[in-house]
Design a protein around this motif. Sequence first.
Motif, PDB file in Angstrom:
ATOM      1  N   THR A  87       5.996  -5.073   0.922  1.00 59.02           N
ATOM      2  CA  THR A  87       6.870  -4.865  -0.228  1.00 59.02           C
ATOM      3  C   THR A  87       6.778  -3.412  -0.672  1.00 59.02           C
ATOM      4  OG1 THR A  87       7.475  -5.667  -2.439  1.00 59.02           O
ATOM      5  CG2 THR A  87       5.129  -5.535  -1.945  1.00 59.02           C
ATOM      6  N   GLY A  88       7.789  -2.957  -1.386  1.00 62.66           N
ATOM      7  CA  GLY A  88       7.810  -1.583  -1.850  1.00 62.66           C
ATOM      8  C   GLY A  88       7.865  -0.602  -0.688  1.00 62.66           C
ATOM      9  N   GLU A  89       7.260   0.574  -0.877  1.00 65.97           N
ATOM     10  CA  GLU A  89       7.322   1.622   0.133  1.00 65.97           C
ATOM     11  C   GLU A  89       6.501   1.302   1.376  1.00 65.97           C
ATOM     12  OE1 GLU A  89       7.075   5.711  -1.199  1.00 65.97           O
ATOM     13  OE2 GLU A  89       7.579   5.082  -3.232  1.00 65.97           O
ATOM     14  N   ALA A  90       5.720   0.238   1.361  1.00 64.11           N
ATOM     15  CA  ALA A  90       5.041  -0.200   2.582  1.00 64.11           C
ATOM     16  C   ALA A  90       6.036  -0.776   3.578  1.00 64.11           C
ATOM     17  CB  ALA A  90       3.980  -1.246   2.250  1.00 64.11           C
ATOM     18  N   GLY A  91       7.257  -1.096   3.097  1.00 64.29           N
ATOM     19  CA  GLY A  91       8.298  -1.617   3.972  1.00 64.29           C
ATOM     20  C   GLY A  91       9.351  -0.584   4.276  1.00 64.29           C
ATOM     21  N   VAL A  92      10.303  -0.390   3.351  1.00 65.11           N
ATOM     22  CA  VAL A  92      11.404   0.554   3.564  1.00 65.11           C
ATOM     23  C   VAL A  92      11.521   1.480   2.358  1.00 65.11           C
ATOM     24  CG1 VAL A  92      12.649  -1.165   4.947  1.00 65.11           C
ATOM     25  CG2 VAL A  92      13.183  -0.935   2.515  1.00 65.11           C
ATOM     26  N   PHE A  93      12.180   2.617   2.570  1.00 62.79           N
ATOM     27  CA  PHE A  93      12.491   3.513   1.464  1.00 62.79           C
ATOM     28  C   PHE A  93      13.813   4.203   1.758  1.00 62.79           C
ATOM     29  CE2 PHE A  93      12.439   7.429  -1.018  1.00 62.79           C
ATOM     30  CZ  PHE A  93      12.105   6.933  -2.270  1.00 62.79           C
ATOM     31  N   LEU A  94      14.692   4.246   0.762  1.00 62.87           N
ATOM     32  CA  LEU A  94      16.040   4.760   0.942  1.00 62.87           C
ATOM     33  C   LEU A  94      16.167   6.222   0.515  1.00 62.87           C
ATOM     34  CD1 LEU A  94      17.711   1.515  -0.306  1.00 62.87           C
ATOM     35  CD2 LEU A  94      18.342   2.622   1.832  1.00 62.87           C
ATOM     36  N   ASP A  95      16.369   6.441  -0.772  1.00 61.39           N
ATOM     37  CA  ASP A  95      16.632   7.766  -1.329  1.00 61.39           C
ATOM     38  C   ASP A  95      16.533   7.618  -2.832  1.00 61.39           C
ATOM     39  OD1 ASP A  95      18.515   9.926  -2.525  1.00 61.39           O
ATOM     40  OD2 ASP A  95      18.414  10.528  -0.426  1.00 61.39           O
ATOM     41  N   PRO A  96      16.021   8.615  -3.556  1.00 57.38           N
ATOM     42  CA  PRO A  96      15.875   8.461  -5.005  1.00 57.38           C
ATOM     43  C   PRO A  96      17.146   8.730  -5.811  1.00 57.38           C
ATOM     44  CG  PRO A  96      14.905  10.538  -4.294  1.00 57.38           C
ATOM     45  CD  PRO A  96      15.327   9.810  -3.044  1.00 57.38           C
ATOM     46  N   PHE A  97      18.269   9.092  -5.169  1.00 54.51           N
ATOM     47  CA  PHE A  97      19.435   9.570  -5.924  1.00 54.51           C
ATOM     48  C   PHE A  97      19.915   8.549  -6.957  1.00 54.51           C
ATOM     49  CE2 PHE A  97      24.068  10.455  -6.347  1.00 54.51           C
ATOM     50  CZ  PHE A  97      23.956  11.714  -6.913  1.00 54.51           C
ATOM     51  N   TYR A  98      20.081   7.288  -6.582  1.00 62.72           N
ATOM     52  CA  TYR A  98      20.480   6.241  -7.529  1.00 62.72           C
ATOM     53  C   TYR A  98      19.299   5.376  -7.961  1.00 62.72           C
ATOM     54  CZ  TYR A  98      25.431   7.197  -6.456  1.00 62.72           C
ATOM     55  OH  TYR A  98      26.665   7.780  -6.306  1.00 62.72           O
ATOM     56  N   SER A  99      18.091   5.854  -7.745  1.00 58.77           N
ATOM     57  CA  SER A  99      16.866   5.174  -8.211  1.00 58.77           C
ATOM     58  C   SER A  99      16.766   3.716  -7.739  1.00 58.77           C
ATOM     59  CB  SER A  99      16.793   5.220  -9.747  1.00 58.77           C
ATOM     60  OG  SER A  99      16.890   6.531 -10.232  1.00 58.77           O
ATOM     61  N   LEU A 129      -0.130  -2.475   7.140  1.00 60.29           N
ATOM     62  CA  LEU A 129       0.368  -3.398   8.165  1.00 60.29           C
ATOM     63  C   LEU A 129       1.385  -2.715   9.077  1.00 60.29           C
ATOM     64  CD1 LEU A 129       0.795  -6.835   6.343  1.00 60.29           C
ATOM     65  CD2 LEU A 129      -0.896  -6.195   8.060  1.00 60.29           C
ATOM     66  N   LYS A 130       2.170  -1.819   8.530  1.00 60.94           N
ATOM     67  CA  LYS A 130       3.147  -1.107   9.354  1.00 60.94           C
ATOM     68  C   LYS A 130       2.442  -0.349  10.479  1.00 60.94           C
ATOM     69  CE  LYS A 130       6.853   0.699   7.562  1.00 60.94           C
ATOM     70  NZ  LYS A 130       7.807   1.550   6.819  1.00 60.94           N
ATOM     71  N   ARG A 131       1.332   0.295  10.149  1.00 63.19           N
ATOM     72  CA  ARG A 131       0.581   1.027  11.170  1.00 63.19           C
ATOM     73  C   ARG A 131      -0.096   0.065  12.150  1.00 63.19           C
ATOM     74  NH1 ARG A 131      -0.095   6.434   9.517  1.00 63.19           N
ATOM     75  NH2 ARG A 131       0.526   6.780   7.341  1.00 63.19           N
ATOM     76  N   LYS A 132      -0.690  -0.978  11.618  1.00 65.21           N
ATOM     77  CA  LYS A 132      -1.422  -1.912  12.462  1.00 65.21           C
ATOM     78  C   LYS A 132      -0.492  -2.603  13.469  1.00 65.21           C
ATOM     79  CE  LYS A 132      -4.301  -6.100  12.196  1.00 65.21           C
ATOM     80  NZ  LYS A 132      -5.428  -5.552  12.985  1.00 65.21           N
ATOM     81  N   LEU A 133       0.706  -2.966  13.017  1.00 66.22           N
ATOM     82  CA  LEU A 133       1.622  -3.760  13.838  1.00 66.22           C
ATOM     83  C   LEU A 133       2.759  -2.938  14.438  1.00 66.22           C
ATOM     84  CD1 LEU A 133       1.871  -6.867  11.470  1.00 66.22           C
ATOM     85  CD2 LEU A 133       0.405  -6.581  13.488  1.00 66.22           C
ATOM     86  N   ASP A 134       2.712  -1.623  14.239  1.00 66.12           N
ATOM     87  CA  ASP A 134       3.741  -0.723  14.775  1.00 66.12           C
ATOM     88  C   ASP A 134       5.137  -1.156  14.303  1.00 66.12           C
ATOM     89  OD1 ASP A 134       4.798   1.414  16.194  1.00 66.12           O
ATOM     90  OD2 ASP A 134       5.012   0.261  18.049  1.00 66.12           O
ATOM     91  N   LEU A 135       5.291  -1.234  12.994  1.00 65.14           N
ATOM     92  CA  LEU A 135       6.552  -1.701  12.408  1.00 65.14           C
ATOM     93  C   LEU A 135       7.474  -0.567  11.994  1.00 65.14           C
ATOM     94  CD1 LEU A 135       5.144  -4.503  10.045  1.00 65.14           C
ATOM     95  CD2 LEU A 135       6.026  -4.760  12.374  1.00 65.14           C
ATOM     96  N   ALA A 136       7.024   0.678  12.114  1.00 61.16           N
ATOM     97  CA  ALA A 136       7.816   1.801  11.610  1.00 61.16           C
ATOM     98  C   ALA A 136       9.128   1.928  12.366  1.00 61.16           C
ATOM     99  CB  ALA A 136       7.018   3.096  11.721  1.00 61.16           C
ATOM    100  N   ARG A 137      10.174   2.215  11.614  1.00 57.44           N
ATOM    101  CA  ARG A 137      11.486   2.474  12.207  1.00 57.44           C
ATOM    102  C   ARG A 137      12.164   3.561  11.383  1.00 57.44           C
ATOM    103  NH1 ARG A 137      15.520  -2.385  13.436  1.00 57.44           N
ATOM    104  NH2 ARG A 137      14.251  -2.446  15.333  1.00 57.44           N
ATOM    105  N   GLY A 138      12.605   4.604  12.028  1.00 56.09           N
ATOM    106  CA  GLY A 138      13.303   5.668  11.335  1.00 56.09           C
ATOM    107  C   GLY A 138      14.745   5.299  11.046  1.00 56.09           C
ATOM    108  N   SER A 188       0.810  -1.224   0.000  1.00 50.33           N
ATOM    109  CA  SER A 188       0.000   0.000   0.000  1.00 50.33           C
ATOM    110  C   SER A 188       0.841   1.271   0.000  1.00 50.33           C
ATOM    111  CB  SER A 188      -0.933   0.001   1.213  1.00 50.33           C
ATOM    112  OG  SER A 188      -0.192   0.040   2.424  1.00 50.33           O
ATOM    113  N   GLY A 189       2.137   1.165  -0.214  1.00 54.22           N
ATOM    114  CA  GLY A 189       2.982   2.347  -0.252  1.00 54.22           C
ATOM    115  C   GLY A 189       3.104   2.987   1.115  1.00 54.22           C
ATOM    116  N   ARG A 190       3.210   4.323   1.124  1.00 53.70           N
ATOM    117  CA  ARG A 190       3.423   5.026   2.379  1.00 53.70           C
ATOM    118  C   ARG A 190       2.207   4.972   3.309  1.00 53.70           C
ATOM    119  NH1 ARG A 190       8.003   8.427   2.607  1.00 53.70           N
ATOM    120  NH2 ARG A 190       9.300   7.975   0.793  1.00 53.70           N
ATOM    121  N   ALA A 191       1.076   4.503   2.823  1.00 52.09           N
ATOM    122  CA  ALA A 191      -0.062   4.283   3.719  1.00 52.09           C
ATOM    123  C   ALA A 191       0.303   3.244   4.773  1.00 52.09           C
ATOM    124  CB  ALA A 191      -1.282   3.842   2.922  1.00 52.09           C
TER     125      ALA A 191
END
Length: 544
Positions: A318-330, A180-189, A174-177
């Motif tokens: 999968t995708g942005e629902a999990g992790v996101f790095l930086d767009p510099f090297y795509s 599951l990350k919200r439901k299970l408190d999986l977010a990590r900065g 679901s991308g940045r929505a």
Amino acid sequence: MLQPIDRADVAILGGGLAGLTLALQLRQQQPDLSVAVIERRAHPVREAAHKVGESTVEIGAYYFADVLGLREHLDTEQIRKFGFRFFFSEGSHAIDDCTELGVSQLLPTPSWQIDRGRFENHLGTLARERGVRFEDGAVVRGIELADDAADHVVRYGTGEDERTLACRWVVDASGRAGLLKRKLDLARGNDHVANAVWWRVDEIVDPNGWSGDAQWLQRCDPPDRWRSTNHMCGPGYWFWLIPLASGAHSLGIVCDAQMHPLETMNTHAKAMEWLRAHQPQVAASLDRAEHTLQDFMFLRDFSYGARQVFSRQRWATTGEAGVFLDPFYSPGSDFIAISNTYICDLIARDAAGTGFEPYVSLYEQLYFSFYENTLTLYQDQYPLFGDERVMPLKVIWDYTYYWALLAPLFFAGRMTDLATLGRLRPAFEDARALNLAVQPLLREWGRRNAGRPPPQARLLDQFRIDWFREMNRALSDTLDAPAFVARIEANVARMRWLAGELLQRARGDHADIDDGGLEALLEAPGGEPAGASLAAEWYARVAA
């Protein structure tokens, strides 16, 4: 109105790039598997969709073209990319007076610029044709995860209609929505603090139109700089230009949050004023009437990790629902390809009844190691981006690291080959140690260069580096396991030699520079790889 309970083997929450490619991969590898995709946007979506992730690099491009078999669409409906191109153009009114880093000719392994709206419409059509139940225009309203072997339950619907879907596996795409990350408190900065703003305009923006110098225009063959992912670089930021097959151009500013606060660019008017100060030639081009604004968006602190991405409870992200790095090297589509590959393998093992549970933690450890090692390329490095002496060398190093290990692993289909990965563990550890020493060396080198006058403008042609071009070509080689291990070990030897070159040149500029332990790492055995002389010539041109 509540509808009867339905069932699928796999429910994918989100029908964007990550979710639809996963659905296609699952159906391709396991035709008997029932797959449902629930997507909130109604299809077809408009082209030039308002998303990042339009530029692909080798892993993502190979995944789309060869793993999923979408090469014909990419060749006929998208734009063949002319590599990454970097202009050190802070404050410049004349592009041909800037140092340019890129290739003069196409490298052997292809990649594409992806019009996300056009691509996701194609993926949605293919998914339905191949038996995926694709529910577009539907909103997920609840997820109930089973604690045992019972099915999970997903509630979704449109308007007043609510439907219930039972499934053995549920995958959050679901991308940045981050359902599951919200439901299970999986977010990590993480410690990479950067912001981005981006927008689209009508009509292609061609950097060649900024110059009347015939010699400069003809330095590339074909002379199609517009097909590159063009990076306009300065201290603490870069600005992207990415062409889209629908005829629009994608534009974005990505910056260190402390050096360039988001509040200075979080509207289109502010972003244009920022460009007039930092990239005036770009701003003047975008002020032309034909480049009508299509949309605008910004993200604060866009980079993040996760506590968990795969589970023995038969869920995954999968995708942005999990992790996101930086767009510099795509790297966005790369990490979609990697996570989807692991998810497909886990689901296949479960379907075969062979026991997927032991592989969950193994694949997650590998995935997080790829994420963490890639993060080092970006974190604390943005102040260096305007240094036209050191930054070209960093780009060469970062490419080499990528083509030496992760890219060949994916191309060879060995992401889940634990026996080969075990044999390669020492090589991966050596490469990681080298990178962890090189990145701070580059950062300190750039810091010490502050105030030094820039070198004479020139084209730093990566195509002329024979071993660099060969590493790109060799990604498509088919090798048995022993030859593959030998190839990776040779690639790490190349990295060791390259690190030595960087250290030597850093000390040439600053004799007392802290090497961060790199010299000790370089004392390990390893000869100079073939093809060093041409690279040394290129480095000399960078340092001139």
